[in-house]
Design a protein around this motif. Structure first.
Motif, PDB file in Angstrom:
ATOM      1  N   GLY A   8      11.063   2.120 -11.334  1.00 14.66           N
ATOM      2  CA  GLY A   8      10.891   3.329 -10.529  1.00 14.66           C
ATOM      3  C   GLY A   8       9.905   3.057  -9.409  1.00 14.66           C
ATOM      4  N   CYS A   9      10.378   3.272  -8.161  1.00 14.87           N
ATOM      5  CA  CYS A   9       9.488   3.038  -7.010  1.00 14.87           C
ATOM      6  C   CYS A   9       9.215   4.368  -6.307  1.00 14.87           C
ATOM      7  CB  CYS A   9      10.119   2.011  -6.063  1.00 14.87           C
ATOM      8  SG  CYS A   9       8.964   1.375  -4.846  1.00 14.87           S
ATOM      9  N   ASP A  31      14.393  -0.272  -8.719  1.00 12.60           N
ATOM     10  CA  ASP A  31      14.776   1.121  -8.443  1.00 12.60           C
ATOM     11  C   ASP A  31      16.264   1.149  -8.123  1.00 12.60           C
ATOM     12  OD1 ASP A  31      12.845   3.784  -7.555  1.00 12.60           O
ATOM     13  OD2 ASP A  31      15.012   3.860  -7.169  1.00 12.60           O
ATOM     14  N   THR A  74       9.678   6.336 -14.110  1.00 13.35           N
ATOM     15  CA  THR A  74      10.600   7.306 -13.517  1.00 13.35           C
ATOM     16  C   THR A  74      10.205   8.712 -13.953  1.00 13.35           C
ATOM     17  OG1 THR A  74      12.334   7.603 -15.190  1.00 13.35           O
ATOM     18  CG2 THR A  74      12.430   5.578 -13.901  1.00 13.35           C
TER      19      THR A  74
END
Ligand code: AMP
Length: 142
Positions: A8-9, A31, A74
């Motif tokens: 998750g970015c 991501d 996330t």
């Protein structure tokens, strides 16, 4: 120097990726949305992997088996729980951490030996500390 994988970015993932890369660690960010990588700073020296982290092939592409640390950031507790468990069970990563919004799930993750950061619990504690400080000041001033 550690080899750290971040899933998750978004706001949290990119913050960690930028900070850890700046500190000299080797970072891979995964991501599923390539636009998310825009949040990485120009100084970010790690790698970007575009794909769904719940897919084994994506985790392999990110060289998960070699990681010292794995962090799931996330917004979805279920995704974080799933990828964290894969990292722990299949890839035998010692340090696995996950963001969990639902405080009731904290116990379950702990039993799975996954370190939990629950923003709700942390924010709650910080609010209470501020409230107690303000309460003490008010009582001192009386
Ligand atoms: P935020 O909404 O700012 O907390 O960011 C969450 C990030 O996680 C977004 O950039 C999503 O694209 C990313 N994300 C959500 N689910 C997955 C997944 N299964 N695999 C990879 N990245 C994901």
């Amino acid at each position: 120097m550690l080899f750290i994988i971040i899933v998750g970015c978004g706001r949290l993932g990119s913050y960690l990726a930028n900070s850890l890369s700046y500190e000299g660690h080797s970072v891979v960010v995964i991501d599923k949305n390539s636009d998310a990588f825009d949040a990485l700073s120009v100084e970010f020296s790690g790698f970007r992997v575009e794909g769904d982290a719940t897919e084994f092939s994506v985790l392999k592409q990110a060289k998960t088996a070699e990681a010292d640390m794995f962090i799931a950031t996330t917004r979805k507790d279920n995704i974080n729980l799933m990828v964290a468990q894969i990292a722990k069970r299949f890839f035998n990563i010692k340090n696995v951490m996950a963001r969990v919004f639902e405080p009731a799930r904290e116990k379950l993750y702990k039993e799975l030996d996954i370190d939990i950061i629950c923003p709700i619990t942390i924010a709650g504690r910080m609010f209470l500390e501020l409230i107690w400080q303000a309460q003490n000041q008010t009582e001192d001033e009386k």
